[in-house]
Design a protein around this motif. Structure first.
Motif, short mmCIF file in Angstrom:
data_model
loop_
_atom_site.label_atom_id
_atom_site.label_comp_id
_atom_site.label_asym_id
_atom_site.label_seq_id
_atom_site.Cartn_x
_atom_site.Cartn_y
_atom_site.Cartn_z
N GLY A 71 5.36 -29.91 30.67
CA GLY A 71 4.38 -30.88 31.13
C GLY A 71 3.03 -30.58 30.52
O GLY A 71 2.87 -29.63 29.73
N PRO A 72 2.04 -31.37 30.86
CA PRO A 72 0.70 -31.18 30.27
C PRO A 72 0.09 -29.83 30.59
O PRO A 72 -0.80 -29.37 29.87
CB PRO A 72 -0.11 -32.33 30.86
CG PRO A 72 0.62 -32.75 32.10
CD PRO A 72 2.06 -32.50 31.81
N ASP A 73 0.53 -29.17 31.65
CA ASP A 73 -0.04 -27.89 32.04
C ASP A 73 0.76 -26.69 31.53
O ASP A 73 0.42 -25.54 31.84
CB ASP A 73 -0.16 -27.80 33.57
CG ASP A 73 -1.08 -28.89 34.13
OD1 ASP A 73 -2.04 -29.25 33.42
OD2 ASP A 73 -0.82 -29.36 35.25
N THR A 74 1.82 -26.94 30.79
CA THR A 74 2.63 -25.83 30.27
C THR A 74 1.80 -25.01 29.28
O THR A 74 1.22 -25.57 28.34
CB THR A 74 3.89 -26.36 29.57
OG1 THR A 74 4.64 -27.16 30.49
CG2 THR A 74 4.77 -25.20 29.11
N PRO A 75 1.72 -23.69 29.44
CA PRO A 75 0.94 -22.86 28.51
C PRO A 75 1.46 -22.96 27.08
O PRO A 75 2.67 -23.15 26.86
CB PRO A 75 1.12 -21.44 29.07
CG PRO A 75 1.53 -21.63 30.50
CD PRO A 75 2.31 -22.91 30.54
N ASP A 76 0.55 -22.82 26.13
CA ASP A 76 0.93 -22.93 24.72
C ASP A 76 1.95 -21.88 24.32
O ASP A 76 2.84 -22.15 23.50
CB ASP A 76 -0.32 -22.80 23.84
CG ASP A 76 -1.24 -24.01 23.97
OD1 ASP A 76 -0.77 -25.05 24.45
OD2 ASP A 76 -2.42 -23.89 23.58
N ARG A 112 7.71 -36.93 27.62
CA ARG A 112 6.28 -36.64 27.75
C ARG A 112 5.75 -36.24 26.38
O ARG A 112 6.51 -35.74 25.53
CB ARG A 112 6.06 -35.53 28.77
CG ARG A 112 6.68 -35.82 30.13
CD ARG A 112 6.38 -34.68 31.11
NE ARG A 112 7.14 -34.87 32.34
CZ ARG A 112 8.17 -34.10 32.70
NH1 ARG A 112 8.53 -33.09 31.92
NH2 ARG A 112 8.82 -34.34 33.82
#
Length: 246
Positions: free
Chosen positions: A177-182, A226
């Protein structure tokens, strides 16, 4: 006899009688003093011959040529028999496909060869991702064609072990998701590439998809994934690309 009487005796409708008159298949009878069509037994016999032959599958357009020509009728029966045999083969194959779907529990809109590659119940998948995966397999099955799907299944055999091994990776991918760490994104890309490389090498036995097929697959991905999932998938594809670009 009147139209209704003739139709009842022959087991047809008055409307059918009128149609046969219009196309010249059944001669018009003389009319009575009251203006009604006056049929005789000759009309009944011809009508019975027509209904018998149409029941065998003889098209109306062919009837004028065969009703009074035994040789033509014999040739037509040979052709009808060939058509019936081909239809029986199609129906037998259809029943076999239905039986295979029932045994496997696969959905009827998926090629049986690909249905085994659905993610198993071990992975908790959001409803939208389950729909995406299903649509992806439908599209892949169409793009590969019947022979391609069968070739895919022949290359990989049973999918049980492959899908079980990929279950943790699949769960991680669907959790992106958008908050998944790089670093998690990069790690997943590396793990997916490592897992898929042996499969891609085996895919060399299949012809690559053409540009239109690739565009359709990418469009489906963009519509359903996503942004981060789409980026991961594209990066994995780039790293796994064969030298010929497939």
């Amino acid at each position: 006899m009147l139209s209704g009487e003739l139709a009842e005796l022959a087991g047809v409708t008055v409307r059918t009688l009128r149609h046969y008159h219009q196309i010249g298949l059944l001669p018009e009878p003389p009319r009575s003093a009251g203006g009604y069509r006056d049929y005789d037994v000759g009309h009944l016999v011809r009508l019975l011959r027509i209904t018998r032959m149409t029941a065998l599958g003889v098209p109306l357009s062919a009837l004028p040529a065969v009703l009074d020509d035994p040789a033509a009728a014999e040739e037509l029966l040979d052709e009808l028999d060939r058509q019936a045999a081909a239809e029986i083969e199609r129906l037998v194959a259809r029943r076999a496909g239905i039986a295979a779907l029932r045994r496997s529990g696969a959905p009827p809109d998926l090629p049986p060869e690909l249905s085994a590659w659905r993610t198993g119940p071990a992975v908790e998948m959001p409803a939208d991702m389950a729909r995406y995966e299903h649509e992806q397999l439908v599209l892949v099955g169409h793009l590969l064609g019947e022979d391609g799907a069968a070739g895919f299944a022949a290359l990989f055999g049973g999918a049980d072990s492959g899908t079980a091994a990929s279950a943790p990776l699949t769960a991680r991918f669907y959790a992106l998701g958008p908050d998944t760490p790089d670093d998690e994104v990069s790690s997943l890309i590396d793990d997916l590439v490592a897992h898929l490389e042996p499969l891609v090498q085996r895919l060399a036995g299949l012809p690559p998809l053409d540009a239109q097929a690739e565009e359709l697959m990418d469009e489906l991905n963009r519509q359903n994934l996503r942004p981060v999932q789409h980026r991961v998938l594209r990066r994995v594809q780039q790293r796994l690309a064969r030298p010929d670009g497939a």
